[in-house]
Design a protein around this motif. Sequence first.
Motif, PDB file in Angstrom:
ATOM      1  N   MET A  88       0.837  -1.203   0.000  1.00 18.11           N
ATOM      2  CA  MET A  88       0.000   0.000   0.000  1.00 18.11           C
ATOM      3  C   MET A  88       0.869   1.248   0.000  1.00 18.11           C
ATOM      4  O   MET A  88       1.948   1.267   0.575  1.00 18.11           O
ATOM      5  N   ALA A  89       0.406   2.303  -0.624  1.00 18.11           N
ATOM      6  CA  ALA A  89       1.145   3.563  -0.669  1.00 18.11           C
ATOM      7  C   ALA A  89       1.262   4.163   0.729  1.00 18.11           C
ATOM      8  O   ALA A  89       0.433   3.907   1.611  1.00 18.11           O
ATOM      9  N   ASN A  90       2.303   4.960   0.911  1.00 14.04           N
ATOM     10  CA  ASN A  90       2.516   5.634   2.180  1.00 14.04           C
ATOM     11  C   ASN A  90       1.625   6.874   2.242  1.00 14.04           C
ATOM     12  O   ASN A  90       1.947   7.914   1.685  1.00 14.04           O
ATOM     13  N   VAL A  91       0.480   6.761   2.914  1.00 19.70           N
ATOM     14  CA  VAL A  91      -0.506   7.837   2.967  1.00 19.70           C
ATOM     15  C   VAL A  91      -0.764   8.214   4.425  1.00 19.70           C
ATOM     16  O   VAL A  91      -0.945   7.348   5.275  1.00 19.70           O
ATOM     17  N   GLU A  92      -0.763   9.515   4.682  1.00 19.14           N
ATOM     18  CA  GLU A  92      -1.049   9.993   6.029  1.00 19.14           C
ATOM     19  C   GLU A  92      -2.474   9.614   6.435  1.00 19.14           C
ATOM     20  O   GLU A  92      -3.400   9.642   5.621  1.00 19.14           O
ATOM     21  N   LEU A  93      -2.638   9.255   7.704  1.00 17.65           N
ATOM     22  CA  LEU A  93      -3.945   8.890   8.235  1.00 17.65           C
ATOM     23  C   LEU A  93      -4.466   9.985   9.153  1.00 17.65           C
ATOM     24  O   LEU A  93      -3.697  10.580   9.921  1.00 17.65           O
ATOM     25  N   LEU A  94      -5.756  10.263   9.059  1.00 19.60           N
ATOM     26  CA  LEU A  94      -6.415  11.209   9.950  1.00 19.60           C
ATOM     27  C   LEU A  94      -7.283  10.410  10.918  1.00 19.60           C
ATOM     28  O   LEU A  94      -7.904   9.415  10.534  1.00 19.60           O
ATOM     29  N   THR A  95      -7.340  10.855  12.166  1.00 23.19           N
ATOM     30  CA  THR A  95      -8.050  10.094  13.203  1.00 23.19           C
ATOM     31  C   THR A  95      -9.348  10.786  13.581  1.00 23.19           C
ATOM     32  O   THR A  95      -9.366  11.957  13.962  1.00 23.19           O
ATOM     33  N   PHE A  96     -10.456  10.042  13.459  1.00 27.85           N
ATOM     34  CA  PHE A  96     -11.773  10.553  13.834  1.00 27.85           C
ATOM     35  C   PHE A  96     -11.900  10.656  15.345  1.00 27.85           C
ATOM     36  O   PHE A  96     -11.104  10.100  16.109  1.00 27.85           O
ATOM     37  N   ASN A  97     -12.953  11.333  15.784  1.00 32.75           N
ATOM     38  CA  ASN A  97     -13.191  11.499  17.223  1.00 32.75           C
ATOM     39  C   ASN A  97     -13.567  10.188  17.917  1.00 32.75           C
ATOM     40  O   ASN A  97     -13.628  10.133  19.146  1.00 32.75           O
ATOM     41  N   ASN A  98     -13.824   9.128  17.145  1.00 29.98           N
ATOM     42  CA  ASN A  98     -14.104   7.813  17.738  1.00 29.98           C
ATOM     43  C   ASN A  98     -12.896   6.885  17.652  1.00 29.98           C
ATOM     44  O   ASN A  98     -13.008   5.688  17.952  1.00 29.98           O
ATOM     45  N   GLY A  99     -11.759   7.419  17.201  1.00 31.11           N
ATOM     46  CA  GLY A  99     -10.531   6.639  17.127  1.00 31.11           C
ATOM     47  C   GLY A  99     -10.297   5.949  15.796  1.00 31.11           C
ATOM     48  O   GLY A  99      -9.197   5.435  15.549  1.00 31.11           O
ATOM     49  N   ILE A 100     -11.286   5.911  14.920  1.00 23.44           N
ATOM     50  CA  ILE A 100     -11.144   5.283  13.612  1.00 23.44           C
ATOM     51  C   ILE A 100     -10.289   6.169  12.699  1.00 23.44           C
ATOM     52  O   ILE A 100     -10.398   7.395  12.733  1.00 23.44           O
ATOM     53  N   LYS A 101      -9.460   5.539  11.887  1.00 22.64           N
ATOM     54  CA  LYS A 101      -8.540   6.280  11.026  1.00 22.64           C
ATOM     55  C   LYS A 101      -8.991   6.218   9.564  1.00 22.64           C
ATOM     56  O   LYS A 101      -9.531   5.210   9.113  1.00 22.64           O
ATOM     57  N   MET A 102      -8.743   7.313   8.842  1.00 23.54           N
ATOM     58  CA  MET A 102      -9.096   7.429   7.433  1.00 23.54           C
ATOM     59  C   MET A 102      -7.912   8.022   6.678  1.00 23.54           C
ATOM     60  O   MET A 102      -7.292   8.980   7.143  1.00 23.54           O
ATOM     61  N   ALA A 103      -7.590   7.454   5.527  1.00 25.48           N
ATOM     62  CA  ALA A 103      -6.499   7.997   4.720  1.00 25.48           C
ATOM     63  C   ALA A 103      -6.818   9.421   4.280  1.00 25.48           C
ATOM     64  O   ALA A 103      -7.946   9.734   3.892  1.00 25.48           O
ATOM     65  N   ALA A 104      -5.821  10.281   4.342  1.00 28.64           N
ATOM     66  CA  ALA A 104      -6.021  11.701   4.016  1.00 28.64           C
ATOM     67  C   ALA A 104      -6.299  11.923   2.539  1.00 28.64           C
ATOM     68  O   ALA A 104      -6.876  12.940   2.164  1.00 28.64           O
ATOM     69  N   ILE A 105      -5.896  10.991   1.696  1.00 27.93           N
ATOM     70  CA  ILE A 105      -6.213  11.064   0.268  1.00 27.93           C
ATOM     71  C   ILE A 105      -7.079   9.861  -0.095  1.00 27.93           C
ATOM     72  O   ILE A 105      -6.696   8.711   0.133  1.00 27.93           O
ATOM     73  N   GLY A 106      -8.245  10.156  -0.630  1.00 23.16           N
ATOM     74  CA  GLY A 106      -9.143   9.106  -1.074  1.00 23.16           C
ATOM     75  C   GLY A 106      -9.400   9.220  -2.560  1.00 23.16           C
ATOM     76  O   GLY A 106      -8.892  10.126  -3.235  1.00 23.16           O
ATOM     77  N   TYR A 107     -10.209   8.305  -3.046  1.00 23.87           N
ATOM     78  CA  TYR A 107     -10.529   8.283  -4.468  1.00 23.87           C
ATOM     79  C   TYR A 107     -11.990   8.651  -4.669  1.00 23.87           C
ATOM     80  O   TYR A 107     -12.891   7.981  -4.150  1.00 23.87           O
ATOM     81  N   GLY A 108     -12.249   9.745  -5.400  1.00 21.56           N
ATOM     82  CA  GLY A 108     -13.602  10.197  -5.672  1.00 21.56           C
ATOM     83  C   GLY A 108     -14.191   9.493  -6.882  1.00 21.56           C
ATOM     84  O   GLY A 108     -13.491   9.272  -7.875  1.00 21.56           O
ATOM     85  N   THR A 109     -15.483   9.143  -6.825  1.00 21.03           N
ATOM     86  CA  THR A 109     -16.101   8.349  -7.889  1.00 21.03           C
ATOM     87  C   THR A 109     -17.263   9.072  -8.571  1.00 21.03           C
ATOM     88  O   THR A 109     -18.056   8.456  -9.272  1.00 21.03           O
ATOM     89  N   TRP A 110     -17.381  10.373  -8.383  1.00 16.68           N
ATOM     90  CA  TRP A 110     -18.520  11.127  -8.928  1.00 16.68           C
ATOM     91  C   TRP A 110     -18.565  11.052 -10.446  1.00 16.68           C
ATOM     92  O   TRP A 110     -17.553  11.245 -11.130  1.00 16.68           O
ATOM     93  N   ARG A 111     -19.755  10.783 -10.980  1.00 21.68           N
ATOM     94  CA  ARG A 111     -20.044  10.828 -12.413  1.00 21.68           C
ATOM     95  C   ARG A 111     -19.094   9.987 -13.252  1.00 21.68           C
ATOM     96  O   ARG A 111     -18.680  10.388 -14.342  1.00 21.68           O
ATOM     97  N   ALA A 112     -18.766   8.796 -12.750  1.00 20.11           N
ATOM     98  CA  ALA A 112     -17.980   7.868 -13.546  1.00 20.11           C
ATOM     99  C   ALA A 112     -18.886   6.714 -13.967  1.00 20.11           C
ATOM    100  O   ALA A 112     -19.363   5.963 -13.122  1.00 20.11           O
ATOM    101  N   PRO A 113     -19.166   6.562 -15.267  1.00 20.74           N
ATOM    102  CA  PRO A 113     -20.018   5.460 -15.728  1.00 20.74           C
ATOM    103  C   PRO A 113     -19.436   4.099 -15.362  1.00 20.74           C
ATOM    104  O   PRO A 113     -18.237   3.977 -15.063  1.00 20.74           O
TER     105      PRO A 113
END
Length: 324
Positions: free
Chosen positions: A1-26
């Motif tokens: 996996m790529a080296n991506v910074e993680l952000l931590t939610f107020n419940n302790g769950i972590k989310m990658a700071a860069i995600g992949y957007g899927t808007w309007r892709a057939p």
Amino acid sequence: MANVELLTFNNGIKMAAIGYGTWRAPDEEIKRALNLALEAGYRHIDCAPVYLNEKAIGKILKEWIDGGKVKREDLFITTKLPAFGNRPESVEKNLKKSLADLNLSYVDLYLMHTPFGFPKPIDGQMAFHPNGDVVLDLTTDHVAIWKKLEEFVGAGLIKSIGISNFNQRQVHRILDNATIKPASLQIELHVYFQQTELVEFCKANNIIVTAYSPLGSKGIVEFLLKITSKQRNVPDLLGIPEVKAIATRLGKTPAQILLKWIVKRGVAAIPKSTNAGRLRENLALFDFDLTTEDMKMIKVLDKGIRICTLDFFQGIDKHPEFPF
């Protein structure tokens, strides 16, 4: 996996700071692009029913999980409650449909996609007033919907809950009435629309902000032409001279500079691309840094220009919660 910074939610769950957007892709486009994104190392995928491609996304996710190429727990999948489902009694149906379409038993983050709602569609079609204005549901109860979302966290179908396109007043309303505090707010945010006050408010309340259209949104032009025949001039954020100068000095692309500026503010970003090279570039933000002077130079570029104004819904300015 790529080296991506993680952000931590107020419940302790972590989310990658860069995600992949899927808007309007057939469907076929998103299948190809999502495979490329997962191969590049993306693990944070942003979805929504109104993007009309969750089944296609679910097919690829199932292939990767069943094939042992990725573990479910290593993925972070966001989806959203659509505006036409913005009522407490519609949450379960819409959530479970997204789970079925995505081939998942839970989602990592579930957002109220908009602070406004529509009445239930008639024969699957949105209702319009005789003057062409969209019929809006003026009874949308944010707190009642939020309480229903909290129930599904307890049921294990959602790990974290949040909101999207809400303004500070509306976020405050949720905070004042929530048992489970919002983990994230997803909003339009880019160099020309920096949302500084709202970002600072969210930081003070331990809410992670996610920026959509972080590089602008040329796709909005095509979308508006299709549904309203309206032309719109969208600024070229990648062509801003100051951004290009920083990119040249650091040997990076303007897109990388704009995304790095967002991440360095402690904000996540969900850029969309279907190009393999740009997918990798958008993720490759963590082997360089911006100086304090770079950050200041970009900060003064704010013009308050919102690209996704939602005014393609004619009459939305009459909603009691407007502006959003």
